[in-house]
Design an enzyme around this catalytic site. Sequence first.
Site, PDB file in Angstrom:
ATOM      1  N   LYS A 181       0.868  -1.168   0.000  1.00  0.00           N
ATOM      2  CA  LYS A 181       0.000   0.000   0.000  1.00  0.00           C
ATOM      3  C   LYS A 181       0.911   1.226   0.000  1.00  0.00           C
ATOM      4  CE  LYS A 181      -1.384   2.884   2.252  1.00  0.00           C
ATOM      5  NZ  LYS A 181      -1.137   4.360   2.098  1.00  0.00           N
ATOM      6  N   GLU A 257       9.640   0.901  10.931  1.00  0.00           N
ATOM      7  CA  GLU A 257      10.727   1.863  10.726  1.00  0.00           C
ATOM      8  C   GLU A 257      10.077   3.232  10.796  1.00  0.00           C
ATOM      9  OE1 GLU A 257      12.697   4.679   9.455  1.00  0.00           O
ATOM     10  OE2 GLU A 257      12.508   3.803   7.444  1.00  0.00           O
ATOM     11  N   CYS A 291      13.989  10.242   6.952  1.00  0.00           N
ATOM     12  CA  CYS A 291      14.052   9.934   8.383  1.00  0.00           C
ATOM     13  C   CYS A 291      15.489   9.910   8.877  1.00  0.00           C
ATOM     14  CB  CYS A 291      13.371   8.601   8.665  1.00  0.00           C
ATOM     15  SG  CYS A 291      14.008   7.225   7.696  1.00  0.00           S
ATOM     16  N   GLU A 389      10.564  16.266  14.207  1.00  0.00           N
ATOM     17  CA  GLU A 389      11.260  15.981  12.948  1.00  0.00           C
ATOM     18  C   GLU A 389      10.821  17.010  11.909  1.00  0.00           C
ATOM     19  OE1 GLU A 389      12.366  11.939  10.446  1.00  0.00           O
ATOM     20  OE2 GLU A 389      10.415  12.072  11.422  1.00  0.00           O
TER      21      GLU A 389
END
Length: 484
Positions: A181, A257, A291, A389
């Site tokens: 997906k 992750e 990331c 972040e």
Amino acid sequence: MVSERELLESVPTRLWIGGPVDATGAGTFPVHNPATGEVLTQVADATPEDALRALDAAVAVQEEWAATPARERSEILRKVFEQITARAEEFALLMTLEMGKALPESRNEVRYGAEFFRWFSEEAVRVHGRYLHAPSGTGRIMVHKQPVGPCLAITPWNFPLAMGTRKIGPALAAGCTMIVKPASATPLTMLLLAQLCSEAGLPDGVLSVLTTSRSSAVTQPLLDDPRLRKLTFTGSTEVGRKLVEKSANRLLRTSMELGGNAPFVVFDDADVDAAVQGAMLAKLRNGGEACTAANRFHVQNGVRAEFTAKLVEAMSNNVRLGPGTDPDTTLGPLINEDQLQTVGELVDDAVAAGAQVLIGGKAPGGPGWFYPATILADVPPQARILREEVFGPVAPIIGFETEDEGLAAANDTEFGLVSYVYTRDLDRALRIAEGLESGMVGVNRGVISDPAAPFGGVKASGFGREGGTEGIEEYLSTKYIALT
């Protein structure tokens, strides 16, 4: 080279379940070009019924695929690697169109993403068990590795190819079927990959792609179905937590992750020029939308002024903001309006708290979702940008005095994906690397991702590993057989 229009017309826009199929109800949703905001094309909008169709297909061929000799699976993966490589320019252009990154960045991703198929084509034939005599002398112990079974992979928008191949490669190598997906912002690259896998000889049903604008509604029936055996997700920690909760009822095997808040630590004995070069890579790779991107720059006060001045010079002279398809562009747009707003809010919050803008700091406006390379100095501890972040081309710089202070500041986050350290002292490098609370550490390196190395984090950055010899283990079950 194929034109943009010809490329878009050649890419599948229907669901991929044993080949291209329409979504139930024939719904579609738009895919936008981040450089202009314009619609590139419409793709099929999957429904929960389509999700179960994909799972039916995966279950139907799981036993046959698991029984396929490892060498045959290996050869198919190798062929996919070769075909991605042969069509690298098409994949690169497609990623730039739907995600926005500059073409050189897209080309790098094609090389990186394709390598997972080559690496795991080699790992497919190296799945090992064990055979030994029980120490008690009562029999023999055989340890056997088997594929987990049908898997669901949910992938993010920032690396449209590599975040898929990093999961698909080991799953197929292990003998698992997989449903992918992809993110609704960047579905085209994964649809093209599914078509290419089919052309390379992958049997129908082994890999399906569900494109949808309703992720939760479409994936929930899969998570509830006992035939699904594994969930693998790359994305935000917030969404990862929700997926773990949803999968807990069935104790579904998962690997996550998740988000990062990477510290980039520069000690006063570092090669400052090398540290600046590494900072450019760690911060601006993929436009900062990674990331693994350096999120906080902790620089020992003895070299902070020099490092800051040289980083300002490097960004001022070497970064050109523009559409990713422009050959002169080195920094493309952000993915969408929401991300542009988030980055701007984090910078504004830091400035309001007392940070100084050395370059950048304001979106240029106009069409597209652009934000310039930005450096913030004297960022106070309370600034949100040190906790959250940023996922954009913004480098906040903070000073520290002692080694212990630097290590403590680097670890002062709920996240633990990757850290970067610059020092000439080997003892210090090892000492700091061992003390950093992260799953990966780059020592005097600004880019560390490698298909041959285990990728993953600790704390709120998730669990499980992708890549390396460890990557295939995520898709294998261990069975103990007792023999007389």
